[in-house]
Write a protein that holds these residues in place. Structure first.
Motif, PDB file in Angstrom:
ATOM      1  N   ALA A 128      41.565  42.953  34.693  1.00 59.04           N
ATOM      2  CA  ALA A 128      42.130  43.979  33.812  1.00 59.04           C
ATOM      3  C   ALA A 128      43.414  44.580  34.363  1.00 59.04           C
ATOM      4  O   ALA A 128      44.404  44.749  33.633  1.00 59.04           O
ATOM      5  CB  ALA A 128      41.091  45.073  33.573  1.00 59.04           C
ATOM      6  N   LEU A 129      43.422  44.904  35.647  1.00 63.30           N
ATOM      7  CA  LEU A 129      44.516  45.688  36.218  1.00 63.30           C
ATOM      8  C   LEU A 129      45.881  44.995  36.142  1.00 63.30           C
ATOM      9  O   LEU A 129      46.864  45.603  35.694  1.00 63.30           O
ATOM     10  CB  LEU A 129      44.176  46.069  37.658  1.00 63.30           C
ATOM     11  CG  LEU A 129      44.899  47.275  38.245  1.00 63.30           C
ATOM     12  CD1 LEU A 129      44.674  48.514  37.388  1.00 63.30           C
ATOM     13  CD2 LEU A 129      44.424  47.531  39.670  1.00 63.30           C
ATOM     14  N   PRO A 130      46.027  43.726  36.563  1.00 65.94           N
ATOM     15  CA  PRO A 130      47.353  43.120  36.503  1.00 65.94           C
ATOM     16  C   PRO A 130      47.883  42.964  35.081  1.00 65.94           C
ATOM     17  O   PRO A 130      49.094  42.986  34.869  1.00 65.94           O
ATOM     18  CB  PRO A 130      47.152  41.750  37.173  1.00 65.94           C
ATOM     19  CG  PRO A 130      45.691  41.502  37.142  1.00 65.94           C
ATOM     20  CD  PRO A 130      45.041  42.833  37.200  1.00 65.94           C
ATOM     21  N   ASN A 131      46.995  42.824  34.108  1.00 66.74           N
ATOM     22  CA  ASN A 131      47.466  42.644  32.737  1.00 66.74           C
ATOM     23  C   ASN A 131      47.888  43.947  32.091  1.00 66.74           C
ATOM     24  O   ASN A 131      48.795  43.964  31.256  1.00 66.74           O
ATOM     25  CB  ASN A 131      46.386  41.943  31.918  1.00 66.74           C
ATOM     26  CG  ASN A 131      46.347  40.457  32.205  1.00 66.74           C
ATOM     27  OD1 ASN A 131      47.263  39.721  31.870  1.00 66.74           O
ATOM     28  ND2 ASN A 131      45.296  40.005  32.870  1.00 66.74           N
ATOM     29  N   THR A 132      47.250  45.070  32.453  1.00 70.28           N
ATOM     30  CA  THR A 132      47.762  46.352  31.978  1.00 70.28           C
ATOM     31  C   THR A 132      49.146  46.607  32.572  1.00 70.28           C
ATOM     32  O   THR A 132      50.055  47.082  31.879  1.00 70.28           O
ATOM     33  CB  THR A 132      46.821  47.513  32.367  1.00 70.28           C
ATOM     34  OG1 THR A 132      46.605  47.513  33.776  1.00 70.28           O
ATOM     35  CG2 THR A 132      45.487  47.398  31.660  1.00 70.28           C
ATOM     36  N   THR A 133      49.320  46.271  33.847  1.00 68.91           N
ATOM     37  CA  THR A 133      50.621  46.450  34.500  1.00 68.91           C
ATOM     38  C   THR A 133      51.695  45.631  33.811  1.00 68.91           C
ATOM     39  O   THR A 133      52.785  46.131  33.500  1.00 68.91           O
ATOM     40  CB  THR A 133      50.528  46.048  35.982  1.00 68.91           C
ATOM     41  OG1 THR A 133      49.491  46.788  36.621  1.00 68.91           O
ATOM     42  CG2 THR A 133      51.847  46.295  36.693  1.00 68.91           C
ATOM     43  N   THR A 134      51.398  44.360  33.562  1.00 65.28           N
ATOM     44  CA  THR A 134      52.385  43.462  32.973  1.00 65.28           C
ATOM     45  C   THR A 134      52.714  43.859  31.544  1.00 65.28           C
ATOM     46  O   THR A 134      53.885  43.899  31.142  1.00 65.28           O
ATOM     47  CB  THR A 134      51.860  42.017  33.007  1.00 65.28           C
ATOM     48  OG1 THR A 134      51.529  41.670  34.359  1.00 65.28           O
ATOM     49  CG2 THR A 134      52.911  41.048  32.501  1.00 65.28           C
ATOM     50  N   VAL A 383      52.092  39.044  39.361  1.00 63.50           N
ATOM     51  CA  VAL A 383      51.461  40.341  39.621  1.00 63.50           C
ATOM     52  C   VAL A 383      50.006  40.163  40.043  1.00 63.50           C
ATOM     53  O   VAL A 383      49.533  40.764  41.011  1.00 63.50           O
ATOM     54  CB  VAL A 383      51.559  41.244  38.372  1.00 63.50           C
ATOM     55  CG1 VAL A 383      50.746  42.521  38.571  1.00 63.50           C
ATOM     56  CG2 VAL A 383      53.014  41.588  38.066  1.00 63.50           C
ATOM     57  N   SER A 384      49.271  39.314  39.311  1.00 66.91           N
ATOM     58  CA  SER A 384      47.840  39.178  39.589  1.00 66.91           C
ATOM     59  C   SER A 384      47.578  38.495  40.927  1.00 66.91           C
ATOM     60  O   SER A 384      46.638  38.862  41.635  1.00 66.91           O
ATOM     61  CB  SER A 384      47.152  38.405  38.456  1.00 66.91           C
ATOM     62  OG  SER A 384      47.598  37.068  38.407  1.00 66.91           O
ATOM     63  N   TRP A 385      48.413  37.534  41.317  1.00 67.71           N
ATOM     64  CA  TRP A 385      48.202  36.896  42.616  1.00 67.71           C
ATOM     65  C   TRP A 385      48.556  37.839  43.759  1.00 67.71           C
ATOM     66  O   TRP A 385      47.921  37.797  44.816  1.00 67.71           O
ATOM     67  CB  TRP A 385      48.989  35.581  42.692  1.00 67.71           C
ATOM     68  CG  TRP A 385      48.186  34.445  42.130  1.00 67.71           C
ATOM     69  CD1 TRP A 385      47.728  34.328  40.850  1.00 67.71           C
ATOM     70  CD2 TRP A 385      47.709  33.305  42.835  1.00 67.71           C
ATOM     71  NE1 TRP A 385      46.998  33.173  40.715  1.00 67.71           N
ATOM     72  CE2 TRP A 385      46.981  32.514  41.914  1.00 67.71           C
ATOM     73  CE3 TRP A 385      47.835  32.855  44.140  1.00 67.71           C
ATOM     74  CZ2 TRP A 385      46.370  31.323  42.275  1.00 67.71           C
ATOM     75  CZ3 TRP A 385      47.242  31.646  44.502  1.00 67.71           C
ATOM     76  CH2 TRP A 385      46.513  30.897  43.571  1.00 67.71           C
ATOM     77  N   MET A 386      49.539  38.698  43.567  1.00 71.35           N
ATOM     78  CA  MET A 386      49.817  39.703  44.591  1.00 71.35           C
ATOM     79  C   MET A 386      48.608  40.622  44.755  1.00 71.35           C
ATOM     80  O   MET A 386      48.182  40.920  45.880  1.00 71.35           O
ATOM     81  CB  MET A 386      51.049  40.523  44.210  1.00 71.35           C
ATOM     82  CG  MET A 386      51.426  41.582  45.244  1.00 71.35           C
ATOM     83  SD  MET A 386      52.707  42.726  44.681  1.00 71.35           S
ATOM     84  CE  MET A 386      51.750  43.757  43.548  1.00 71.35           C
ATOM     85  N   LEU A 387      48.035  41.064  43.630  1.00 72.49           N
ATOM     86  CA  LEU A 387      46.859  41.925  43.688  1.00 72.49           C
ATOM     87  C   LEU A 387      45.667  41.193  44.294  1.00 72.49           C
ATOM     88  O   LEU A 387      44.907  41.759  45.080  1.00 72.49           O
ATOM     89  CB  LEU A 387      46.504  42.422  42.282  1.00 72.49           C
ATOM     90  CG  LEU A 387      47.510  43.358  41.609  1.00 72.49           C
ATOM     91  CD1 LEU A 387      47.063  43.672  40.179  1.00 72.49           C
ATOM     92  CD2 LEU A 387      47.680  44.636  42.395  1.00 72.49           C
ATOM     93  N   GLY A 388      45.495  39.917  43.912  1.00 75.37           N
ATOM     94  CA  GLY A 388      44.361  39.149  44.417  1.00 75.37           C
ATOM     95  C   GLY A 388      44.433  38.909  45.916  1.00 75.37           C
ATOM     96  O   GLY A 388      43.446  39.100  46.640  1.00 75.37           O
TER      97      GLY A 388
END
Length: 447
Positions: A128-134, A383-388
């Motif tokens: 959820a988090l990276p997609n809200t950011t993007t 974004v999501s890979w940075m978060l992951g």
């Protein structure tokens, strides 16, 4: 305007922020708030659950770690799908997933079932988090993007803190299950507004995937446009759709910056989770009461919430790399200073607030910075890979803290060791600044 060629990013950048963009911010804020609640909820229900099931802390450990592993898996997998299928679609599936799974956790009968459910819940939370950011980033003018995204991320801290109040309110009368039910029902109530009424798909994603002009115009007209199906929408940014999104992160243009962002985020979360997870124990072992140790540690999060907004504001007005690097470096310096303060001194509380202000401010600022580094075709993946990857820093921090404390080191030395990753993060994001300048230079030459 109906027959013009319109650059979507330039059009959004040239306009004042519309009410509809504020509405998108509010919706994403609530998604992040409920995400933060569900990420932190097990920590609040653990004492009651351990007592009811007659478990040791060691036996409950897999339940806690399962959620963390799930967060990393969810972040790593969600981005590539979002770059293919859409930010809104993946985000809504993620919110639906963690809502339903949180409800299911309330009916777990043993720690094995709960660990499995928390793993799956973590996957949905991480998605959820990276997609809200993007999604939010792609609807914002560049001049306000960092501030708006950091405002959205304050919802995560608020949601995490809300869990404590909800647990104190519900558990005495209704048991630990009621907190998990609350964490599932509240985002379910938000879903109809997200699915049917308010939340748009990213106009930049639609343009990158050759959607019809009428689809793109529908979202942009809510920002004040007067476009029709006859309008031609374009984007003045690199488009490399022929490559898989993950592979795009490692092309010559983005490779060094990708690795620098990963290292920065990993080190930042390592410091934050070491601090939040083990500082109460560290202060308690130093002679403070449990209540005072918990209170002082909580000041780190309070400072971080304010710091996130200030860093986001500064990023929109100064060089973002320099702002984030300075914040990490100052965070490391304040952590280093904590070892020089007496545990009874009021300066210790001030130092913890300052360290949280800088460290959490920088970490949230990095969330706002990453969407601007990557093009639309691989933005959600970047974004999501940075978060992951960063989540592994959180996992490592949670695991290594106990081992370090068992060495019996003096407090000044422990705080000095804790400051080292913060300084590494500062150096890494400065390296990313050089990579970004090179990437921009190559783009200009190519054009």
């Amino acid at each position: 305007m109906t027959h013009e060629t319109v650059d979507i990013k330039a059009w959004i950048d040239d306009r004042p922020v519309a009410k509809y963009q504020w509405l998108i911010l509010v919706l994403c804020f609530f998604v992040v708030l409920f995400d933060g609640f569900d990420v932190a909820v097990m920590g609040f229900v653990a004492p009651s659950l351990i007592q009811e099931w007659g478990l040791s802390r060691a036996a409950f450990g897999p339940v806690m770690s399962a959620g963390m592993v799930g967060l990393a898996i969810g972040a790593l997998t969600a981005g590539p799908y979002a770059d293919r299928l859409g930010r809104k679609k993946i985000m809504l599936f993620a919110v639906t997933g963690f809502s339903v799974l949180s409800l299911a956790c309330a009916f777990a009968r043993n720690p094995y079932e709960l660990a499995a459910l928390r793993l799956l819940t973590g996957v949905a939370l991480g998605a959820a988090l990276p997609n809200t950011t993007t999604l939010l980033a792609e609807y914002l003018p560049e001049r306000n993007r960092s501030l708006f995204i950091t405002l959205m991320f304050t919802g995560f801290n608020m949601g995490s803190g809300l869990g404590g109040f909800v647990a104190a309110w519900l558990i005495p009368s209704h048991g630990w299950q009621s907190v998990l039910l609350f964490g599932g029902i509240m985002p379910l109530l938000l879903l109809p507004f997200l699915w049917l009424l308010l939340l748009p798909e990213s106009a930049r994603f639609l343009a990158a995937h050759n959607a019809s002009a009428s689809q793109i115009a529908k979202g942009l007209n809510k920002l004040g446009g007067t476009f029709t199906a006859a309008t031609r929408f374009v984007m003045s940014e690199p488009q490399v759709q022929h490559k898989a999104p993950v592979r795009m992160l490692f092309t010559e243009q983005y490779r060094f910056g990708t690795l620098a962002l990963w290292l920065t985020y990993f080190m930042g979360l390592l410091v934050i989770y070491l601090t939040m997870g083990w500082m109460p124990t560290l202060l308690r072992d130093g002679g403070l009461s449990i209540e005072r140790a918990a209170t002082i540690t909580g000041l780190f999060q309070i400072g971080g919430t304010v710091g996130a907004i200030v860093v986001g504001w500064a990023m929109d007005r100064r060089n973002p790399n320099a702002v984030i690097a300075t914040s990490y470096a100052l965070g490391g310096a304040f952590i280093l200073l904590l070892g020089a303060f007496s545990l009874e001194s009021s300066l210790l509380a001030v130092g913890v607030i300052a360290a949280g202000f800088c460290m959490s401010g920088a970490q949230t600022g990095l969330n706002a910075f990453a969407p601007g580094y990557y093009p639309t075709d691989c933005r959600a993946t970047g974004v999501s890979w940075m978060l992951g990857i960063g989540r592994f820093g959180a996992i490592f921090g949670s695991l290594v803290g106990g081992a370090v404390l068992s060495l019996g080191l003096d407090l000044p030395l422990l705080f000095a060791l804790l400051a080292v990753p913060a300084f590494i993060a500062a150096l890494a994001i400065m390296g990313n600044g050089r990579a970004r300048r090179r990437a921009i230079g190559r783009t200009v030459l190519a054009q």
